[in-house]
Enzyme design. Structure first.
Site, PDB file in Angstrom:
ATOM      1  N   CYS A  85       7.695 -93.504  99.449  1.00 40.88           N
ATOM      2  CA  CYS A  85       6.692 -93.939 100.415  1.00 40.88           C
ATOM      3  C   CYS A  85       6.924 -93.157 101.704  1.00 40.88           C
ATOM      4  CB  CYS A  85       6.794 -95.445 100.655  1.00 40.88           C
ATOM      5  SG  CYS A  85       5.457 -96.002 101.723  1.00 40.88           S
ATOM      6  N   GLY A  86       5.972 -92.281 102.013  1.00 42.51           N
ATOM      7  CA  GLY A  86       6.138 -91.392 103.169  1.00 42.51           C
ATOM      8  C   GLY A  86       6.141 -92.140 104.490  1.00 42.51           C
ATOM      9  N   HIS A  87       5.168 -93.039 104.658  1.00 41.14           N
ATOM     10  CA  HIS A  87       5.099 -93.722 105.960  1.00 41.14           C
ATOM     11  C   HIS A  87       6.331 -94.606 106.148  1.00 41.14           C
ATOM     12  CE1 HIS A  87       3.879 -97.657 104.279  1.00 41.14           C
ATOM     13  NE2 HIS A  87       4.307 -98.093 105.429  1.00 41.14           N
ATOM     14  N   ASP A 231      -4.374 -98.012 103.024  1.00 38.69           N
ATOM     15  CA  ASP A 231      -3.312 -97.449 103.867  1.00 38.69           C
ATOM     16  C   ASP A 231      -3.894 -97.168 105.248  1.00 38.69           C
ATOM     17  OD1 ASP A 231      -1.170 -96.053 104.973  1.00 38.69           O
ATOM     18  OD2 ASP A 231      -0.646 -95.142 103.050  1.00 38.69           O
ATOM     19  N   CYS A 235      -1.179 -91.775 104.576  1.00 38.03           N
ATOM     20  CA  CYS A 235      -0.404 -91.900 103.337  1.00 38.03           C
ATOM     21  C   CYS A 235       0.452 -90.641 103.099  1.00 38.03           C
ATOM     22  CB  CYS A 235      -1.310 -92.157 102.128  1.00 38.03           C
ATOM     23  SG  CYS A 235      -0.374 -92.680 100.674  1.00 38.03           S
ATOM     24  N   GLY A 236       1.752 -90.808 103.224  1.00 34.95           N
ATOM     25  CA  GLY A 236       2.654 -89.658 103.091  1.00 34.95           C
ATOM     26  C   GLY A 236       2.665 -89.080 101.689  1.00 34.95           C
ATOM     27  N   THR A 237       2.755 -89.947 100.680  1.00 38.49           N
ATOM     28  CA  THR A 237       2.761 -89.427  99.314  1.00 38.49           C
ATOM     29  C   THR A 237       1.357 -88.937  98.926  1.00 38.49           C
ATOM     30  OG1 THR A 237       2.562 -91.719  98.540  1.00 38.49           O
ATOM     31  CG2 THR A 237       4.759 -90.754  98.499  1.00 38.49           C
TER      32      THR A 237
HETATM   33  O1  PYC Z   1       2.904 -93.273 102.996  1.00 33.77           O
HETATM   34  O2  PYC Z   1       3.417 -92.695 100.951  1.00 33.77           O
HETATM   35  C1  PYC Z   1       2.948 -93.475 101.756  1.00 33.77           C
HETATM   36  C2  PYC Z   1       2.412 -94.770 101.272  1.00 33.77           C
HETATM   37  C3  PYC Z   1       2.292 -95.184  99.976  1.00 33.77           C
HETATM   38  C4  PYC Z   1       1.726 -96.463 100.004  1.00 33.77           C
HETATM   39  C5  PYC Z   1       1.520 -96.797 101.321  1.00 33.77           C
HETATM   40  N1  PYC Z   1       1.935 -95.738 102.072  1.00 33.77           N
END
Ligand code: PYC
Length: 311
Positions: A85-87, A231, A235-237
């Site tokens: 999870c990036g964030h 999100d 969303c980082g991923t």
């Molecule tokens: O930032 O990767 C992310 C992420 C995945 C689900 C919510 N945020």
């Protein structure tokens, strides 16, 4: 249970500092499985109502297996577990700095899908060098009741994504209910038509792209998360998966900057370098802010001590 809540570009993270489930040692993927099999009520207690809410992503701080890593992190939400999870990784780095446990510079973290590196670049700023990301399927056509044919790519960015330029309406906050409905219909159709990630993995994130509002951004997105919440961050991923698709199409070169805007107008700044297995290593930067430090209580007499719903 001691937790610290933060938000990363609007998207909340709850980091469990103390009082998490006893998962022992071993690879994080195995500890995540043990969490799911034996301590799932702890996940629901930590992030579901009445102590949490559907947008909240939990992160359990663990002892690392690899001595070069600062810590391990297992991510989860209102319905289950995430690969990466990036964030939340950015939120965790800012939170650990807030606790005085890490300083500026690069730190390695174990996750269930691999080791990632996080560079803390300021009190409220960090950039994640994610796991190798790649496009799995190009231009998949799915037929959706009421929407027609939707075309999109399937890509891995630490979670599985379906990415499409098909937007049923403009990507603005007022349209979140319509976008959620459309993304859920896409997810349902993917499942019904047998479209999966590698090895039959479920595609549990849907990402819809449109034109950005800000002149600096390259794109705006709406991302539906597995539990039905959207999100608030880009969303980082999901941004990693987007970069993988752009790289595969020859539309973004190594080191070229990509600014991804979220549905609420917040941003991640991203670029990539080539990976070792034909994919890319994305670097995703954003800001996080501490919201609260809390002790969560469980009263044995509380009928909702394990949370409401969510499995
Ligand atoms: O930032 O990767 C992310 C992420 C995945 C689900 C919510 N945020």
């Amino acid at each position: 249970m001691r937790v610290i809540d933060s938000h990363t570009e609007g998207e909340p993270t709850r980091l469990i500092i103390d009082g998490g489930p006893p998962l022992g040692r071993g690879p994080l993927a195995e500890r995540r499985q043990l969490f799911a099999d034996t301590f799932d009520h702890v996940r629901r207690f930590a992030v579901n109502e009445p102590r949490g809410y559907d947008a909240l992503v939990g992160a359990l701080l663990c002892e690392p297996e690899d001595p070069t890593c600062t810590a391990g992190l297992i991510f989860f939400n209102n319905v289950g577990y995430l690969g990466m999870c990036g964030h939340a990784m950015i939120g965790a780095a800012v939170t650990l700095a807030h606790l005085g446990r890490i300083g500026l510079g690069a730190h390695r973290f174990e996750t269930p899908v691999g080791i990632v590196s996080v560079e803390l670049t300021g009190r409220n700023e960090a950039a994640v060098e994610n796991v190798e990301s790649y496009r799995h399927l190009k231009a998949v056509r799915v037929e959706i009741d009421g929407l027609g044919i939707v075309i999109g790519d399937v890509a891995w960015g630490g979670n599985w994504f379906f990415l499409t330029e098909f937007a049923p309406c403009p990507l603005v906050i007022g349209n979140i209910p319509t976008l959620t409905q459309a993304a859920q219909a896409i997810q349902y159709a993917l499942k019904a038509q047998g479209v999966t990630g590698a090895g039959g993995a479920e595609i549990d994130h849907i990402e819809i792209f449109g034109a950005p509002r800000s002149p600096e951004a390259a794109s705006r997105n709406f991302v539906l998360c597995p539990g039905g919440a959207y999100d608030r961050s880009p969303c980082g991923t999901g941004t990693s998966a987007k970069l993988a698709c752009l790289a595969a199409d020859g539309k973004l070169g190594p080191g070229e900057r990509w600014i991804q805007e979220s549905i609420i107008g917040s941003r991640f700044e991203a670029h990539y370098r080539p990976g070792e297995r034909g994919g890319i290593i994305p670097r995703i930067g954003g800001r996080a802010f501490i919201c609260s430090e809390t002790n969560l209580w469980q009263d044995p007499a509380d009928p909702f001590r394990h949370g409401i719903g969510g499995g």
